[in-house]
Design an enzyme around this catalytic site. Structure first.
Site, mmCIF file in Angstrom:
data_model
loop_
_atom_site.group_PDB
_atom_site.id
_atom_site.type_symbol
_atom_site.label_atom_id
_atom_site.label_comp_id
_atom_site.label_asym_id
_atom_site.label_seq_id
_atom_site.Cartn_x
_atom_site.Cartn_y
_atom_site.Cartn_z
ATOM 1 C CG ASP A 18 48.311 -15.503 77.843
ATOM 2 O OD1 ASP A 18 47.937 -14.517 78.509
ATOM 3 O OD2 ASP A 18 47.692 -15.926 76.844
ATOM 4 C CG ASP A 34 42.447 -21.561 79.305
ATOM 5 O OD1 ASP A 34 42.889 -22.281 80.224
ATOM 6 O OD2 ASP A 34 43.172 -21.127 78.381
#
Ligand SMILES: *[C@@H]1O[C@H](CO)[C@@H](O)[C@H](O)[C@H]1NC(C)=O
Length: 251
Positions: free
Chosen positions: A36, A148
């Protein structure tokens, strides 16, 4: 050896603490993927027990030496981003190094920030391969024993600083969750993110959220030299292991 029961009961906590806590957490878990571009949560001061927070970079991918105090590019007016060199790489055919946002069941951010975990993939095309990840982040949307894994083009998820940092599309590259669909799309990536993007389709064989077994390990120095974050001794000896640079393996 015959000891009174009261003595044995008194010794039990010592025995348990010596055997249980000398290892750190382990078990089975799940993975997802993301990139991100945000400043990771362990890049704020005094998250884990490490003297230095995780290194972050400015918009031009140059290290910030800010003591961890710059606001994240994911927050309004923020200008700290994930450094491109916190991308995964292949050490050899069966081992890779990288970073991840982590949630360990029954634990907390202070205990996992900058800790390393050896993941053994247990499903999909990478079954049997191992990856050592350093926890640099957490996530409100992560479940128990969830890794993640940070990989460019893996999807921005909830937050997105990639548009601000690299001019990525409004929802990041590809799908917001899951990211791009094929290696050909890596060719259009910013130069600094191409290798990490390709890694997903080469060493990682395009695996789609494989399951893992995991255990905490001391971090390889090749990982901490990039993140600049080393935990102090706690449940295990955290002295980084091995050489401080490990080249990328190519078949
Ligand atoms: C990969 O590297 C690790 C760590 O150095 C080593 O233990 C392992 O045997 C290597 N595997 C192969 C296939 O070379």
């Amino acid at each position: 050896m015959h000891l009174p029961l009261s003595t044995l009961v008194a010794l039990l906590p010592l025995y348990l603490s010596a055997t249980v806590s000398a290892q750190g957490p382990s078990g089975s878990g799940k993975t997802t993927r993301y990139w991100d571009c945000c400043k990771p949560s362990c890049a704020w001061p005094k998250k884990g027990n490490a003297p230095n927070p995780v290194r972050t970079c400015d918009k031009n991918d140059q290290p910030l030496n800010d003591g961890g105090n710059t606001r994240s590019g994911c927050d309004s007016g923020g200008s700290a981003f994930m450094c491109s060199n916190q991308s995964p790489w292949a050490v050899n055919e069966t081992l890779a190094y990288g970073w991840a946002a982590v949630n360990i069941a029954g634990s907390n951010e202070a205990a996992w920030c900058c800790a390393c975990y050896e993941l053994t993939f247990t499903s999909g095309p990478v079954s049997g391969k191992k990856m050592i990840v350093q926890a640099t982040n957490t996530g409100g949307d992560l479940g128990n024993n969830h890794f993640d894994i940070a990989m460019p083009g893996g999807g921005v998820g909830i937050f997105n600083a990639c548009t601000q940092q690299y001019g990525a599309p409004p929802n990041g590259w590809g799908e917001r969750y899951g990211g791009i669909g094929g290696k050909n799309e890596c060719a259009g990536f910013p130069a600094a993110l191409k290798d990490g993007c390709n890694w997903r389709f080469d060493w990682f064989q395009g695996a789609d959220n494989p399951n893992v077994n995991f255990r905490q390990v001391a971090c390889p120095a090749a990982i901490t030299s990039k993140s600049n974050c080393v935990r102090q001794r706690d449940v295990i000896d955290q002295t980084p292991t091995g050489p401080s640079t490990v080249p990328t393996w190519t078949p």
